[in-house]
Motif scaffolding. Structure first.
Motif, PDB file in Angstrom:
ATOM      1  N   ASP A  90       0.844  -1.197   0.000  1.00 34.50           N
ATOM      2  CA  ASP A  90       0.000   0.000   0.000  1.00 34.50           C
ATOM      3  C   ASP A  90       0.880   1.246   0.000  1.00 34.50           C
ATOM      4  O   ASP A  90       1.535   1.554   0.998  1.00 34.50           O
ATOM      5  N   LEU A  91       0.883   1.968  -1.107  1.00 36.82           N
ATOM      6  CA  LEU A  91       1.627   3.222  -1.195  1.00 36.82           C
ATOM      7  C   LEU A  91       0.713   4.431  -1.009  1.00 36.82           C
ATOM      8  O   LEU A  91       1.188   5.539  -0.740  1.00 36.82           O
ATOM      9  N   ASP A  92      -0.597   4.232  -1.111  1.00 33.46           N
ATOM     10  CA  ASP A  92      -1.531   5.350  -0.974  1.00 33.46           C
ATOM     11  C   ASP A  92      -1.487   5.958   0.430  1.00 33.46           C
ATOM     12  O   ASP A  92      -1.593   7.180   0.590  1.00 33.46           O
ATOM     13  N   THR A  93      -1.347   5.106   1.440  1.00 30.23           N
ATOM     14  CA  THR A  93      -1.271   5.627   2.810  1.00 30.23           C
ATOM     15  C   THR A  93      -0.038   6.498   2.983  1.00 30.23           C
ATOM     16  O   THR A  93      -0.089   7.557   3.614  1.00 30.23           O
ATOM     17  N   ALA A  94       1.072   6.070   2.421  1.00 32.97           N
ATOM     18  CA  ALA A  94       2.291   6.873   2.485  1.00 32.97           C
ATOM     19  C   ALA A  94       2.115   8.197   1.753  1.00 32.97           C
ATOM     20  O   ALA A  94       2.612   9.244   2.202  1.00 32.97           O
ATOM     21  N   LYS A  95       1.401   8.169   0.635  1.00 31.12           N
ATOM     22  CA  LYS A  95       1.175   9.402  -0.125  1.00 31.12           C
ATOM     23  C   LYS A  95       0.415  10.416   0.711  1.00 31.12           C
ATOM     24  O   LYS A  95       0.732  11.610   0.718  1.00 31.12           O
ATOM     25  N   GLU A  96      -0.602   9.955   1.435  1.00 32.77           N
ATOM     26  CA  GLU A  96      -1.372  10.860   2.273  1.00 32.77           C
ATOM     27  C   GLU A  96      -0.553  11.365   3.456  1.00 32.77           C
ATOM     28  O   GLU A  96      -0.657  12.517   3.868  1.00 32.77           O
ATOM     29  N   ALA A  97       0.269  10.475   4.028  1.00 31.29           N
ATOM     30  CA  ALA A  97       1.026  10.840   5.230  1.00 31.29           C
ATOM     31  C   ALA A  97       2.248  11.694   4.926  1.00 31.29           C
ATOM     32  O   ALA A  97       2.804  12.320   5.847  1.00 31.29           O
ATOM     33  N   ALA A  98       2.691  11.728   3.683  1.00 27.48           N
ATOM     34  CA  ALA A  98       3.965  12.359   3.341  1.00 27.48           C
ATOM     35  C   ALA A  98       4.088  13.804   3.828  1.00 27.48           C
ATOM     36  O   ALA A  98       5.124  14.181   4.404  1.00 27.48           O
ATOM     37  N   PRO A  99       3.102  14.681   3.632  1.00 26.73           N
ATOM     38  CA  PRO A  99       3.267  16.062   4.116  1.00 26.73           C
ATOM     39  C   PRO A  99       3.427  16.144   5.634  1.00 26.73           C
ATOM     40  O   PRO A  99       4.183  16.980   6.132  1.00 26.73           O
ATOM     41  N   PHE A 100       2.723  15.293   6.352  1.00 20.77           N
ATOM     42  CA  PHE A 100       2.819  15.294   7.814  1.00 20.77           C
ATOM     43  C   PHE A 100       4.172  14.753   8.261  1.00 20.77           C
ATOM     44  O   PHE A 100       4.772  15.258   9.215  1.00 20.77           O
ATOM     45  N   LEU A 101       4.641  13.735   7.574  1.00 24.26           N
ATOM     46  CA  LEU A 101       5.955  13.174   7.881  1.00 24.26           C
ATOM     47  C   LEU A 101       7.044  14.202   7.603  1.00 24.26           C
ATOM     48  O   LEU A 101       7.976  14.377   8.413  1.00 24.26           O
ATOM     49  N   PHE A 102       6.936  14.912   6.493  1.00 24.68           N
ATOM     50  CA  PHE A 102       7.960  15.902   6.156  1.00 24.68           C
ATOM     51  C   PHE A 102       7.960  17.050   7.162  1.00 24.68           C
ATOM     52  O   PHE A 102       9.026  17.525   7.585  1.00 24.68           O
ATOM     53  N   ARG A 103       6.783  17.486   7.580  1.00 28.47           N
ATOM     54  CA  ARG A 103       6.721  18.535   8.599  1.00 28.47           C
ATOM     55  C   ARG A 103       7.378  18.055   9.897  1.00 28.47           C
ATOM     56  O   ARG A 103       8.053  18.822  10.576  1.00 28.47           O
TER      57      ARG A 103
END
Length: 778
Positions: A449-462
């Protein structure tokens, strides 16, 4: 209120409540009945109901309940997310008179029993409320909608008190028969009031609902103090169904606990005496007042309990029968995704205990414990995400909870230690914050599942920006809780310095972030994560490793194992670093001595470096401290800590020490999914033939198929010496690919030690002078 990210659904938004008065300790407010009668002039052809309850709801149509499960719709911070459910209402409607009814519970909207975590001070705190809309299409093409408004009527229900952590009190004498029937009179009912809802985004709940796994009767019933003690044999979570033929006004009280010793039932491990409140004892109770006209039954719906024992008072001797209470063992509605068994009964029981702890602590999201807290501790879940996904289909629930985690992120980028929260729990540190990377990473690795990572990416980067800014003058991270619950201790006071564990965890989560960003083709974020990881690793090596002895600061199992596992030693340094770890273990009598962070990776490090037998021995030995010692002391679920027998216990139902299950499946049976992080359907079968075992077996379901691996000694174990022949049986379904790799010193009948993955039966033999058999025996 706002729509959730990506949501196009037209959610109802007109909230109603029985009143604006809300309950508290010493000020009970009954849960309200709410209903509305309506007439359909033609046969309904379709009907969709959208509903939420803040905190919980039960919904009925013409007397029939539709509610998906207890604790519906979800548990969240309603200022972040308001969860809705959708139902097909058609089977419950008819031409003519109809009635829709709702019962509301406090849930998170008024969680005053969570005063330890400041939920009684939550900004959103109010009386429970609901909004709903039912859209119907009728024969002939007509359309009718019923939406919550002040035409709905309300009346107090018999549920006089209910609170998530404290429990329920129900007076059956006040029950209104057929209250949700179209023919039921409306005398004494009054209009609801319109209320302003919290500010959260609106979202349809996609988490797995809660289901009943088992219905258990007591294994023993003992007279105890002023009542009777029901022992259900296992420490699990759920609710008890009460069935009784009692006299009118008879009050049955039940207190739930998990610790019974020396003839005493204790609840102090479920309380917080260090908090100056008279209400610390108000946890895990229920009461029922009999109506008295026939056999009655009652089961809580707006709470649940973690327990093994139920202490019942208010009943007569002849009523203390097994049929009085039935334990409905509950948890998230998951399918089995993997399992493990072997010839060692302690290991088998530990696998069962891990499964039980995981399910007991998964009511919508992973919780700290099912009794005193019921909180979604992020660090606990980060440690357990992999073993839960290896065993159960928890992915939908993890994805749903991740939305709440993302919403809880502060503007600076930090995450609270519990989610949901009203603001309590900030500052727990990177080992807890790593949840923002761990859930997307595990879902990518194990589910593709890469979609979950796509959604989380901005929060992870912050979060990475936040992480960069909290480094100390040495370029290290040193904030938060650290290696929690180290062996022999409860909570903090661990040997591993915070600088070591924090910085090592940061290096680890940055490695996961790098992988996620690269797979998402987010090159600037990838480069930032890579650079920050390099800087932290450089500072760790400069300040925290003594290269003369290859010893990490703290000189303990956790420090040493984390540095090895997270790549803080160079390849040439690792053999000496591992030898130092072995020395520490042997000096401790081959006992483990680590906390939650260390034990998450310690056994993997041992098996990766050829010491799987030592790891298995450390886990299953019966003396203290060990997992096996828990069983010797009567455990039926995983405990919160490894305290000596003379110490007072804490929670006896926790999941964050459960990675042993993942280790059993991956290291002992040898099913290693997606080790190269390229394909979730790629499996490496790499078992370790533990010398004290005659067989081991596991299965695992990948996205496109399943695999079962069983190895068995064909010549058994004689004179405490393992046989030198193994039969390896592999079964697969679907389109799995991969390789089979035998451990050092073993080869197939044709002399090779590696093959492509194909189902079949393989003969494995031990080479002459096998190095693996020269290791220390346990």
């Amino acid at each position: 209120m706002r729509k959730g990210r990506g949501s196009k659904m037209d959610f109802p938004q007109q909230f109603i409540s029985a009143s604006q008065e809300y309950a508290d300790y010493g000020h009970p407010v009954p849960a309200p009945y709410i209903r509305k009668k309506f007439t359909l002039l033609a046969e309904p052809q379709s009907a969709e109901l959208l509903i939420t309850g803040l905190g919980f709801y039960r919904v009925f149509l013409n007397g029939t309940e539709l509610t998906k499960s207890i604790l519906a719709p979800y548990i969240s911070n309603p200022d972040d997310i308001i969860y809705y459910d959708r139902y097909d209402a058609l089977p419950y409607l008819a031409k003519g008179e109809n009635c829709i009814g709702v019962i509301l519970g406090n849930g998170m909207q008024n969680a005053y029993g969570g005063f330890v975590w400041d939920f009684d001070k939550a900004r959103w705190r109010s009386a429970p409320m609901t909004t709903l809309r039912m859209d119907m299409e009728l024969a002939g093409g007509g359309r009718v909608s019923i939406e919550s408004d002040t035409s709905f009527l309300t009346h107090p229900s018999p549920l006089l008190e209910e609170e998530l952590r404290s429990g329920e009190c129900y007076d059956a004498r006040l029950r209104i028969d057929d209250w949700c029937s179209p023919s039921s009179p409306e005398d004494g009912w009054r209009p609801v009031v319109k209320v302003t809802p919290p500010r959260g985004s609106m979202r349809l709940c996609k988490a797995s609902p809660i289901r009943i796994y088992e219905k258990r009767r007591a294994v023993s019933i003992l007279p105890y103090e002023e009542g009777y003690l029901y022992d259900f044999g296992i420490d699990a979570a759920g609710v008890c169904e009460l069935k009784i033929s009692g006299r009118r006004g008879q009050k049955v009280q039940i207190s739930y606990a998990e610790w019974y010793h020396d003839g005493v039932l204790e609840k102090k491990n479920l309380m917080f005496p260090e908090y100056p409140s008279p209400h610390t004892a108000n946890v895990q109770n229920s009461c029922y007042v009999c109506r008295g006209d026939k056999e009655e039954s009652y089961m809580p719906f707006f709470t649940y309990y973690g327990f093994r024992y139920a202490y019942v008072t208010g009943i007569e001797k002849e009523q203390a029968v097994p049929e009085l209470l039935v334990f409905h063992v509950c948890g998230g509605d998951f399918r089995e995704n993997g399992n493990f068994s072997c010839s060692d009964e302690i290991a088998n029981e530990l696998q069962i205990m891990t499964r039980r702890a995981s399910i007991s602590n998964f009511f919508w999201f992973p919780t700290d414990c099912p009794h005193r807290e019921k909180n979604g501790w992020t660090g606990d879940a980060a440690l357990s995400a992999e073993h839960m996904l290896m065993n159960l289909t928890v992915e939908d629930s993890l994805r749903e909870w991740l939305h709440s985690i993302e919403e809880a992120q502060s503007p600076a980028g930090e995450f609270p230690g519990i989610v949901p929260t009203g603001g309590w729990g900030v500052g727990t540190g990177p080992a807890w914050d790593q949840i923002i990377a761990e859930i997307p990473f595990c879902l990518l690795k194990l589910r593709g599942d890469l979609d979950t990572a796509k959604e989380a990416a901005p929060f992870l980067f912050r979060y990475l920006f936040f992480l960069s800014g909290i480094r100390n003058e040495r370029g290290l991270v040193d904030t938060g809780l650290g290696d929690w619950c180290e062996t022999g201790k409860s909570g903090g006071g661990q040997k591993a310095p915070i600088e070591v564990t924090d910085t090592a965890v940061c290096v680890h989560l940055l490695e996961e972030a790098k992988i996620l960003f690269r797979r998402l083709h987010r090159e600037p974020e990838y480069r930032y994560a890579a650079a920050l990881r390099h800087e932290l690793k450089k500072a760790f090596r400069k300040y925290l490793i003594d290269f003369n002895t290859m010893t990490v600061a703290g000189s303990c199992q956790t420090s040493q194992a984390m540095a090895i596992h997270y790549g803080l030693f160079q390849k040439a340094e690792r053999p000496l670093a591992f030898s130092r770890l072995l020395e520490m273990i042997h000096q401790n009598g081959d006992h483990m001595n680590a906390g939650a962070l260390g034990l998450r990776i310690l056994f993997h490090v041992l098996s990766d470096y050829g010491q799987a037998d030592l790891a298995f021995h450390m886990i299953t030995r019966k003396d203290y401290p060990s997992y096996g010692n828990w069983i010797a002391r009567g455990a039926t679920s995983l405990w919160e800590d490894f305290l000596p027998p003379e110490a007072e216990v804490h929670s006896q139902n926790h999941h964050f020490f459960g990675d042993i299950s993942s280790w059993f499946i991956q290291a002992v049976a040898g099913i290693r999914p997606n080790p190269y992080l390229e394909d979730a359907d790629y499996i490496v079968v790499a078992p370790h033939f533990i010398q004290t075992l005659t067989y081991a077996e596991a299965f695992y379901k990948a996205p496109s198929g399943s695999i079962t691996v069983r190895w068995e000694r064909t010549d058994g174990i004689t004179d405490n010496a393992p046989g030198k022949k193994i039969t390896l049986t592999i079964q697969t379904t679907g389109s799995l690919i991969g390789t089979i790799c035998l451990p050092g010193g073993w080869e197939f009948a044709d002399g090779f030690c590696e093959k492509q993955l194909h189902p079949g039966i393989y003969t494995c033999k031990c080479k002459a002078c096998c190095p693996a058999l020269q290791t220390r025996k346990y």
